[in-house]
Design a protein around this motif. Structure first.
Motif, mmCIF file in Angstrom:
data_model
loop_
_atom_site.group_PDB
_atom_site.id
_atom_site.type_symbol
_atom_site.label_atom_id
_atom_site.label_comp_id
_atom_site.label_asym_id
_atom_site.label_seq_id
_atom_site.Cartn_x
_atom_site.Cartn_y
_atom_site.Cartn_z
ATOM 1 N N ASP A 141 1.015 -1.277 -0.068
ATOM 2 C CA ASP A 141 0.042 0.123 -0.119
ATOM 3 C C ASP A 141 0.875 1.219 0.069
ATOM 4 O OD1 ASP A 141 -2.675 -0.690 -0.366
ATOM 5 O OD2 ASP A 141 -2.941 -0.905 1.726
ATOM 6 N N ILE A 142 2.192 1.137 -0.143
ATOM 7 C CA ILE A 142 3.009 2.196 -0.095
ATOM 8 C C ILE A 142 2.402 3.036 -1.440
ATOM 9 C CG2 ILE A 142 5.450 3.207 -0.500
ATOM 10 C CD1 ILE A 142 6.355 1.125 1.134
ATOM 11 N N ARG A 143 2.239 2.387 -2.511
ATOM 12 C CA ARG A 143 1.730 2.999 -3.841
ATOM 13 C C ARG A 143 0.528 4.131 -3.520
ATOM 14 N NH1 ARG A 143 -1.543 -0.517 -2.938
ATOM 15 N NH2 ARG A 143 -3.712 -0.550 -3.950
ATOM 16 N N THR A 144 -0.223 3.605 -2.429
ATOM 17 C CA THR A 144 -1.440 4.453 -2.306
ATOM 18 C C THR A 144 -1.114 5.478 -1.303
ATOM 19 O OG1 THR A 144 -2.877 2.600 -2.249
ATOM 20 C CG2 THR A 144 -3.743 4.624 -1.223
ATOM 21 N N ALA A 145 -0.149 5.172 -0.332
ATOM 22 C CA ALA A 145 0.463 6.323 0.670
ATOM 23 C C ALA A 145 1.060 7.516 -0.085
ATOM 24 C CB ALA A 145 1.432 5.895 1.472
ATOM 25 N N VAL A 146 1.707 7.283 -1.261
ATOM 26 C CA VAL A 146 2.397 8.200 -1.857
ATOM 27 C C VAL A 146 1.609 9.261 -2.715
ATOM 28 C CG1 VAL A 146 2.929 7.167 -4.112
ATOM 29 C CG2 VAL A 146 4.692 8.684 -3.160
ATOM 30 N N LEU A 147 0.295 8.776 -3.178
ATOM 31 C CA LEU A 147 -0.786 9.602 -3.760
ATOM 32 C C LEU A 147 -1.055 10.970 -3.206
ATOM 33 C CD1 LEU A 147 -2.628 7.157 -5.598
ATOM 34 C CD2 LEU A 147 -1.114 8.421 -6.805
ATOM 35 N N PRO A 148 -1.719 10.622 -2.076
ATOM 36 C CA PRO A 148 -1.947 12.030 -1.086
ATOM 37 C C PRO A 148 -0.933 13.102 -0.842
ATOM 38 C CG PRO A 148 -2.411 10.208 -0.028
ATOM 39 C CD PRO A 148 -1.422 9.707 -1.050
ATOM 40 N N PHE A 149 0.295 12.571 -0.932
ATOM 41 C CA PHE A 149 1.527 13.961 -0.874
ATOM 42 C C PHE A 149 1.663 14.498 -2.099
ATOM 43 C CE2 PHE A 149 2.854 11.098 2.585
ATOM 44 C CZ PHE A 149 3.294 12.293 3.721
ATOM 45 N N MET A 150 1.274 13.524 -3.258
ATOM 46 C CA MET A 150 1.320 14.193 -4.781
ATOM 47 C C MET A 150 0.388 15.227 -4.868
ATOM 48 S SD MET A 150 4.285 13.064 -5.712
ATOM 49 C CE MET A 150 4.860 13.108 -3.995
ATOM 50 N N PHE A 151 -1.036 14.720 -4.731
ATOM 51 C CA PHE A 151 -2.073 15.454 -4.950
ATOM 52 C C PHE A 151 -2.267 16.689 -4.150
ATOM 53 C CE2 PHE A 151 -4.926 12.253 -2.777
ATOM 54 C CZ PHE A 151 -5.136 13.043 -1.514
ATOM 55 N N ILE A 152 -1.659 16.847 -3.182
ATOM 56 C CA ILE A 152 -1.408 18.277 -2.430
ATOM 57 C C ILE A 152 -0.620 19.243 -3.381
ATOM 58 C CG2 ILE A 152 -0.483 19.394 -0.415
ATOM 59 C CD1 ILE A 152 -2.737 18.161 0.474
ATOM 60 N N PHE A 153 0.259 18.947 -4.013
ATOM 61 C CA PHE A 153 1.359 19.814 -4.837
ATOM 62 C C PHE A 153 0.736 19.680 -6.420
ATOM 63 C CE2 PHE A 153 3.783 18.285 -1.144
ATOM 64 C CZ PHE A 153 4.171 19.717 -0.642
ATOM 65 N N ASN A 154 0.042 18.843 -6.617
ATOM 66 C CA ASN A 154 -0.639 18.400 -8.131
ATOM 67 C C ASN A 154 -2.080 18.366 -7.845
ATOM 68 O OD1 ASN A 154 -0.820 17.981 -10.885
ATOM 69 N ND2 ASN A 154 -0.108 15.941 -10.610
ATOM 70 N N THR A 155 -2.857 19.476 -7.927
ATOM 71 C CA THR A 155 -4.145 19.221 -7.946
ATOM 72 C C THR A 155 -4.993 18.886 -9.194
ATOM 73 O OG1 THR A 155 -4.329 21.731 -7.990
ATOM 74 C CG2 THR A 155 -4.289 20.960 -5.832
ATOM 75 N N ASP A 156 -3.929 18.884 -10.052
ATOM 76 C CA ASP A 156 -4.781 18.242 -11.420
ATOM 77 C C ASP A 156 -5.244 16.751 -11.272
ATOM 78 O OD1 ASP A 156 -4.164 20.620 -12.791
ATOM 79 O OD2 ASP A 156 -2.244 19.918 -14.008
ATOM 80 N N MET A 157 -4.607 16.162 -10.174
ATOM 81 C CA MET A 157 -4.867 14.926 -10.105
ATOM 82 C C MET A 157 -6.279 14.745 -9.343
ATOM 83 S SD MET A 157 -1.257 13.200 -8.483
ATOM 84 C CE MET A 157 -2.178 11.812 -7.944
ATOM 85 N N LEU A 158 -6.810 15.782 -8.608
ATOM 86 C CA LEU A 158 -8.064 15.910 -8.155
ATOM 87 C C LEU A 158 -9.085 16.454 -9.025
ATOM 88 C CD1 LEU A 158 -6.975 16.874 -4.378
ATOM 89 C CD2 LEU A 158 -7.487 14.562 -5.515
#
Length: 686
Positions: free
Chosen positions: A573-590
């Motif tokens: 689940d590390i792959r899931t844990a890294v996503l929140p850090f990324m979409f904080i700085f890349n809101t295109d993912m949201l």
């Protein structure tokens, strides 16, 4: 012997699920039907307010809580272990409902209903509660915390007590933590006699929306849809390398859409998929860990998202569909990456898929249960096309499902032979059983949201700004450190709290602080991004050792050690844990500010490539085993795909969407290098 051990594991996993959903007490005789009757009445009440019964929202919340407290004190003993002390044995009684618990159940329900019973009087005395108001208000807080302790453990009551004590003793704290404090009258008014505390937004969402979705999931399970989803997934994916693991991902994703419980997902799908994964070559620990990872991530899947989607919508003050839109790309990218991870594990272990004889036939499975998809399609249609409210959409989907449940057995009797009347009775019993299960399954959510309301109420007394200052001081104004502190706090709290309660607590404490502190640094974090950040890490706590109950359930089925299983699941689940850090700085993912039809799919595809690259890096395998420089290249691909704006600024590209092409090219180069390396030994052998 292996079959005996497997059977014991299934029983242990089922017992964990039952303890979570039904409580520890199994009374006999007439008492056996008491809790079932209350749960049935609760379900009928919730269906009534969704259709024809018009009540004030405060009345609905109070009655909702009263039903939950009744069931808690009747179904859950005071202590989980047996008590041998004469006169106190009722504290651990599991075979009957003792008189003290019956009295406590009635008093607790009346305390929950007090705000309704004297509605006008309390409204006239706002801020000036009478002595009787004070006594009932304090009693309600006490019994609610006791109910939460019985159902979900001591973590939430302890946190609520700490916040309560802080509210009173704030003036005596050091300057760094000093708070002006509150009087007992103000505390009781805020927490027990208004809609700012126990009867706040979380309980309102639980009463108005979440119950119907939980009921829908319970009815779908009683109808037999769980087995259909598993067989359908197996017929589609079983023949591929590591097919049972891929089928587990798909089946758990489908089950997770309508289920808010990681343990329920594990037991429902893992009962079938874990033995099949072991059969094709997965070690017991990895088979269980894959099931834990997919079942935990089931709560990320729209449209329900572990019941938190509706609370997020209320807190962020956006529509439910906006929450689903924001959550879609990270959720589906995480699931696609898990498909890829199971393929890598199968490749490393040199596995095969199921043979044709071992696989169910797709069209035969689809023909035997296609009607299970109808209520889900009705639900999605109601939410997306006419955009009806979530409670109305769930109610209409339940009606369609009830008709299917009532008719499926008589129709099968007519086709295959049998008594249509007997089939009709079976359908009616399935509906009745589903209504009872829906009520019993809601107890933990209702109690958790009400108890979390105590913390929310204390925060709104004036602690919000102080918490922001404390977090800012701890992180020294560093946004990255603040995100790390928030993630760790969510994980730690989540070990002892259900996902929904963990989200409510962290959303009240850290999400506003995260947005505020980021703003102080000139960095804009959308509120939805902050709320999804804490939600994701609350979910990941379900497989975090040493407490992750989903890992215990899966390890019981697989006959593996629960702690290593939990560690392996968390590694997946590390792959899931890294996503929140990324979409904080890349809101295109949201999809914040993203318009059009093509661009969202483009962002989704590139996010998936980044997730695949990250999974390959963590597993040290792509086409073949990765070398050190390929590992660095894979992490580079993940960084480019997750943060295209950062990379574009680094190399001077104005349009950051073009930097995705650089990441894609690098990904293809790595693929070509590894493909070439795998062909050289074959050429040499020839």
């Amino acid at each position: 012997m292996a079959k005996m051990n497997q059977g014991e594991g299934l029983k242990a996993a089922q017992r964990l699920k039952e303890e979570e959903e039904l409580g520890l007490r199994r009374p006999q005789g007439w008492q056996l039907y008491l809790v079932a009757a209350i749960a049935l009445s609760w379900s009928l009440f919730q269906l009534s307010i969704a259709s024809w019964l018009l009540l004030d929202t405060t009345y609905i919340r109070a009655i909702h809580l009263a039903f939950a407290l009744l069931i808690v004190f009747l179904a859950y003993p005071t202590l989980g272990r047996d008590v041998r002390i004469p006169g106190l044995r009722w504290l651990g009684e599991k075979h009957k409902i003792p008189i003290p618990d019956m009295i406590l159940a009635v008093l607790a329900a009346l305390a929950a209903l007090y705000i309704v019973l004297d509605y006008e009087g309390i409204a006239m005395r706002v801020g000036r509660p009478s002595m009787f108001d004070m006594v009932v208000g304090i009693f309600l807080v006490v019994v609610l915390l006791e109910a939460a302790r019985r159902v979900i453990g001591p973590a939430l009551p302890v946190i609520a007590l700490i916040f309560t004590l802080y509210a009173f003793f704030g003036p005596y704290m050091p300057d760094f933590l000093a708070f002006r404090g509150v009087s007992l009258a103000r505390y009781v008014s805020q927490i027990s006699l208004t809609t700012e505390g126990i009867y706040g937004i979380p309980l309102g969402v639980s009463a108005r929306i979440v119950f119907l979705f939980v009921l829908f999931g319970a009815l779908l399970d009683k109808a037999g849809a769980g087995k259909f989803f598993i067989d359908l997934a197996m017929s589609l994916l079983g023949r591929y390398k590591g097919g049972p693991a891929k089928a587990a991902v798909l089946a758990s994703g489908m089950t997770g859409m309508v289920s808010g419980s990681s343990i329920a997902n594990v037991v429902t799908t893992g009962t079938f998929t874990i033995p099949l994964m072991k059969k094709v070559g997965y070690p017991a620990k990895k088979a269980a860990a894959i099931e834990v990872a997919v079942s935990t991530n089931g709560q990320l899947m729209p449209p329900i998202m572990g019941a938190a989607a509706f609370i997020i919508a209320e807190y962020v003050n956006i529509s439910y569909l906006e929450v689903v839109k924001a959550a879609a790309i990270p959720a589906f990218a995480s699931y696609f990456a898990l498909f890829f991870l199971t393929h890598l594990e199968a490749s490393k272990l040199g596995m095969r898929g199921l043979t044709k004889a071992e696989m169910p036939v797709f069209f035969a499975i689809l023909r035997s249960g296609f009607y299970y998809l109808v209520p889900i399609l009705v639900l999605l249609y109601e939410l997306i096309i006419p955009r009806h409210s979530p409670d109305l959409a769930a109610y209409r989907a339940i009606l369609v499902l009830a008709v299917i449940m009532l008719l499926q057995h008589p129709v099968k009797a007519l086709i295959y032979g049998g008594s249509p009347l007997q089939g009709l009775k079976q359908g009616a019993m399935d509906i009745l059983s589903g209504l009872i299960s829906g009520g019993r399954n809601m107890v933990a959510v209702a109690v958790a949201t009400a108890a979390a309301g105590i913390i929310v109420g204390v925060v709104t007394l004036g602690l919000g700004g102080l918490i922001t200052d404390i977090i800012n001081t701890l992180s020294r104004g560093n946004l990255y450190l603040m995100l790390l502190i928030t993630a760790l706090a969510s994980l730690i709290l989540g070990m002892g709290l259900p996902t929904t309660a963990n989200y409510i607590v962290m959303a009240s404490l850290t999400a506003p602080a995260l947005v505020t502190i980021a703003g102080w640094q000139g960095f804009e974090v959308p509120l939805i991004a902050a709320h999804l950040f804490v939600f994701y890490f609350g979910i990941l706590a379900d497989d975090t050792p040493p407490v992750g109950l989903a890992a215990y359930a899966a390890s019981a089925i697989a006959r593996s050690d629960p702690i290593p299983t939990g560690l392996q699941a968390f590694a997946y689940d590390i792959r899931t844990a890294v996503l929140p850090f990324m979409f904080i700085f890349n809101t295109d993912m949201l999809l914040v500010g993203v318009e059009g039809y093509f661009l969202p799919f483009y962002i989704f595809g590139m996010t998936c490539i980044g997730a695949f690259a990250f999974v390959s890096a963590t597993q040290c395998w792509f086409v073949t085993r990765t070398r050190w420089y390929e590992l660095i290249m894979l992490l580079g691909v993940a960084l480019i795909m997750f943060r295209p704006g950062f990379f574009a600024g680094f190399i001077g590209i104005e349009n950051h969407y073009l930097s995705y092409m650089v990441g894609l090219a690098l990904y293809l180069v790595i693929f070509a290098l590894q493909k070439l390396r795998t062909r050289k030994p074959s050429a040499a052998a020839a």
